[in-house]
Motif scaffolding. Structure first.
Motif, PDB file in Angstrom:
ATOM      1  N   ASP A 162      36.786  47.900  47.063  1.00 21.09           N
ATOM      2  CA  ASP A 162      37.693  47.368  46.041  1.00 21.09           C
ATOM      3  C   ASP A 162      38.646  46.336  46.647  1.00 21.09           C
ATOM      4  OD1 ASP A 162      38.800  47.503  43.287  1.00 21.09           O
ATOM      5  OD2 ASP A 162      40.587  48.226  44.329  1.00 21.09           O
ATOM      6  N   GLN A 163      39.152  46.628  47.844  1.00 21.10           N
ATOM      7  CA  GLN A 163      40.035  45.685  48.532  1.00 21.10           C
ATOM      8  C   GLN A 163      39.337  44.349  48.772  1.00 21.10           C
ATOM      9  OE1 GLN A 163      41.828  48.400  51.787  1.00 21.10           O
ATOM     10  NE2 GLN A 163      42.940  46.483  51.981  1.00 21.10           N
ATOM     11  N   ILE A 164      38.145  44.432  49.338  1.00 22.17           N
ATOM     12  CA  ILE A 164      37.389  43.220  49.650  1.00 22.17           C
ATOM     13  C   ILE A 164      37.096  42.437  48.375  1.00 22.17           C
ATOM     14  CG2 ILE A 164      35.212  42.328  50.570  1.00 22.17           C
ATOM     15  CD1 ILE A 164      35.129  44.918  52.321  1.00 22.17           C
ATOM     16  N   GLY A 165      36.639  43.151  47.343  1.00 28.69           N
ATOM     17  CA  GLY A 165      36.295  42.497  46.085  1.00 28.69           C
ATOM     18  C   GLY A 165      37.470  41.772  45.461  1.00 28.69           C
ATOM     19  N   LYS A 166      38.631  42.419  45.441  1.00 30.12           N
ATOM     20  CA  LYS A 166      39.824  41.794  44.854  1.00 30.12           C
ATOM     21  C   LYS A 166      40.277  40.588  45.663  1.00 30.12           C
ATOM     22  CE  LYS A 166      41.703  45.857  42.491  1.00 30.12           C
ATOM     23  NZ  LYS A 166      42.791  46.884  42.470  1.00 30.12           N
ATOM     24  N   ALA A 167      40.203  40.697  46.996  1.00 35.27           N
ATOM     25  CA  ALA A 167      40.628  39.586  47.848  1.00 35.27           C
ATOM     26  C   ALA A 167      39.720  38.372  47.659  1.00 35.27           C
ATOM     27  CB  ALA A 167      40.622  40.030  49.313  1.00 35.27           C
ATOM     28  N   GLU A 168      38.410  38.606  47.638  1.00 38.25           N
ATOM     29  CA  GLU A 168      37.486  37.488  47.475  1.00 38.25           C
ATOM     30  C   GLU A 168      37.572  36.882  46.073  1.00 38.25           C
ATOM     31  OE1 GLU A 168      33.509  38.299  48.706  1.00 38.25           O
ATOM     32  OE2 GLU A 168      34.072  38.583  50.804  1.00 38.25           O
ATOM     33  N   GLU A 169      37.750  37.731  45.081  1.00 35.46           N
ATOM     34  CA  GLU A 169      37.871  37.232  43.713  1.00 35.46           C
ATOM     35  C   GLU A 169      39.072  36.293  43.590  1.00 35.46           C
ATOM     36  OE1 GLU A 169      38.159  38.936  39.114  1.00 35.46           O
ATOM     37  OE2 GLU A 169      38.435  40.288  40.815  1.00 35.46           O
ATOM     38  N   TYR A 170      40.181  36.682  44.184  1.00 31.17           N
ATOM     39  CA  TYR A 170      41.378  35.838  44.153  1.00 31.17           C
ATOM     40  C   TYR A 170      41.137  34.512  44.864  1.00 31.17           C
ATOM     41  CZ  TYR A 170      45.860  34.002  45.745  1.00 31.17           C
ATOM     42  OH  TYR A 170      46.907  33.174  46.041  1.00 31.17           O
ATOM     43  N   LEU A 171      40.574  34.558  46.063  1.00 30.49           N
ATOM     44  CA  LEU A 171      40.375  33.341  46.850  1.00 30.49           C
ATOM     45  C   LEU A 171      39.381  32.389  46.180  1.00 30.49           C
ATOM     46  CD1 LEU A 171      40.309  34.936  50.410  1.00 30.49           C
ATOM     47  CD2 LEU A 171      42.109  33.486  49.448  1.00 30.49           C
ATOM     48  N   LYS A 172      38.353  32.951  45.534  1.00 31.03           N
ATOM     49  CA  LYS A 172      37.382  32.105  44.827  1.00 31.03           C
ATOM     50  C   LYS A 172      38.007  31.468  43.589  1.00 31.03           C
ATOM     51  CE  LYS A 172      33.162  34.511  46.245  1.00 31.03           C
ATOM     52  NZ  LYS A 172      32.036  35.374  45.799  1.00 31.03           N
ATOM     53  N   LYS A 173      38.794  32.243  42.887  1.00 29.43           N
ATOM     54  CA  LYS A 173      39.412  31.748  41.659  1.00 29.43           C
ATOM     55  C   LYS A 173      40.420  30.638  41.940  1.00 29.43           C
ATOM     56  CE  LYS A 173      42.156  33.272  37.679  1.00 29.43           C
ATOM     57  NZ  LYS A 173      42.830  34.431  37.028  1.00 29.43           N
ATOM     58  N   GLU A 174      41.174  30.799  43.025  1.00 27.92           N
ATOM     59  CA  GLU A 174      42.286  29.877  43.278  1.00 27.92           C
ATOM     60  C   GLU A 174      41.962  28.735  44.238  1.00 27.92           C
ATOM     61  OE1 GLU A 174      45.104  29.963  41.684  1.00 27.92           O
ATOM     62  OE2 GLU A 174      44.645  31.815  40.600  1.00 27.92           O
ATOM     63  N   TYR A 175      41.015  28.973  45.192  1.00 31.15           N
ATOM     64  CA  TYR A 175      40.897  27.987  46.262  1.00 31.15           C
ATOM     65  C   TYR A 175      39.469  27.597  46.691  1.00 31.15           C
ATOM     66  CZ  TYR A 175      45.820  29.282  46.873  1.00 31.15           C
ATOM     67  OH  TYR A 175      47.145  29.529  46.658  1.00 31.15           O
ATOM     68  N   PHE A 176      38.595  28.566  46.911  1.00 32.10           N
ATOM     69  CA  PHE A 176      37.374  28.291  47.654  1.00 32.10           C
ATOM     70  C   PHE A 176      36.108  28.641  46.870  1.00 32.10           C
ATOM     71  CE2 PHE A 176      40.708  29.812  50.585  1.00 32.10           C
ATOM     72  CZ  PHE A 176      40.967  28.612  51.246  1.00 32.10           C
ATOM     73  N   LYS A 177      35.106  27.773  46.967  1.00 32.46           N
ATOM     74  CA  LYS A 177      33.820  28.051  46.343  1.00 32.46           C
ATOM     75  C   LYS A 177      33.030  29.056  47.177  1.00 32.46           C
ATOM     76  CE  LYS A 177      29.787  25.731  44.360  1.00 32.46           C
ATOM     77  NZ  LYS A 177      29.126  24.419  44.098  1.00 32.46           N
ATOM     78  N   GLN A 178      33.079  28.893  48.487  1.00 34.30           N
ATOM     79  CA  GLN A 178      32.362  29.785  49.414  1.00 34.30           C
ATOM     80  C   GLN A 178      33.374  30.461  50.319  1.00 34.30           C
ATOM     81  OE1 GLN A 178      28.419  30.086  50.227  1.00 34.30           O
ATOM     82  NE2 GLN A 178      29.691  31.907  50.385  1.00 34.30           N
ATOM     83  N   VAL A 179      33.426  31.788  50.278  1.00 32.79           N
ATOM     84  CA  VAL A 179      34.404  32.512  51.084  1.00 32.79           C
ATOM     85  C   VAL A 179      33.916  33.936  51.356  1.00 32.79           C
ATOM     86  CG1 VAL A 179      35.707  33.289  49.044  1.00 32.79           C
ATOM     87  CG2 VAL A 179      36.859  33.161  51.264  1.00 32.79           C
TER      88      VAL A 179
END
Length: 269
Positions: free
Chosen positions: A190-207
């Motif tokens: 859940d931690q990983i999923g939330k962190a990646e979801e945020y970074l993809k939404k706000e900043y990065f296409k590939q992360v």
């Protein structure tokens, strides 16, 4: 003969197929070619939903399958009930694929599909993929690999066919962000999923957010490093990931690498 022609011949010999479908570039191209070659009534796409994949990925896969207009089923896999998987050994993916392919084989037998296919491509033979061992054990076929399609060729053909996945970033299960030997649980995923979801939404296409206990190691494409230099960006990322549960947030200066957790394995096949 072209690789597409070879793929079509391989599929024609199978007649009725069930495809392990994730919504990624590989399995989407396979699904499209299979539907066009065999007819939609002879193809079933099955999406596996579990805690190891973000819900957004499942939703996206469903939408794409509807665009292709194929028969679709979403099933629940239960790899998190398998202690062998939760212990997170180097062979973790083997146990996950045993769960997935075992269920797909049962569905195929019950509904008259002669073969179960996955989207493995020709490049995959070069990587450490214990899941492929489970596929071989259960008789899963990989037509893209058999026809010799590389990832670049899959993207090129997908673009020609106007598939929305032609340039979709690669996606692996969230468990692949956890170092081998660190026990997997719902909280970590859940931690990983939330962190990646945020970074993809706000900043990065590939992360990727690699999970090292209380530290998050962020991998992005080197061309995106400059985003971290924009005023306030690092502060916002750090604040968000700390709220999610991380204490330390780092940027990996080598950038995004698929399978970077496998570096510790040193030559394992």
């Amino acid at each position: 003969m072209s690789k597409l022609g070879k793929l079509q011949i391989i599929l024609k010999t199978m007649k009725r197929v069930l495809i392990a479908y994730s919504g990624g570039a590989d399995s989407t191209l396979l699904l499209k070619i299979a539907a066009d070659t065999l007819g939609k009534k002879n193809v079933l796409a099955v999406i596996a939903a579990s805690e190891t994949y973000p819900a957004s990925e499942i939703d996206s896969a469903v939408k794409i399958a509807k665009i292709i207009k194929v028969n679709l089923s979403v099933i629940k896999t239960e790899e998190l009930k398998d202690q062998r998987f939760l212990k997170n050994p180097a062979e973790r993916c083997y146990y996950c694929k045993l769960e997935l392919f075992g269920k797909l084989k049962k569905i195929a037998r019950k509904n008259g599909y002669r073969f179960v296919l996955d989207g493995a491509n020709y490049d995959d033979r070069l990587d450490f993929r214990p899941g492929a061992k489970a596929g071989r054990a259960l008789g899963i076929k990989s037509p893209l690999k058999e026809a010799g399609f590389t990832k670049i060729e899959i993207r090129k053909l997908s673009k020609i066919l106007k598939l929305p996945t032609w340039n979709k970033p690669s996606m692996a299960c969230l468990a692949s962000r956890v170092p081998y030997g660190m026990r997997i649980n719902n909280k970590i995923l859940d931690q990983i999923g939330k962190a990646e979801e945020y970074l993809k939404k706000e900043y990065f296409k590939q992360v990727r957010v690699r999970h090292h206990g209380n530290m998050a190691r962020i991998e992005v494409m080197p061309k995106d490093f400059k985003l971290f230099l924009k005023p306030g960006v690092t502060e916002k990322i750090a604040e968000k990931l700390k709220k999610i549960g991380y204490t330390y947030i780092t940027l990996d200066i080598e950038g995004f690498r698929s399978g970077s957790m496998n570096l510790v394995l040193k030559g394992r096949k």
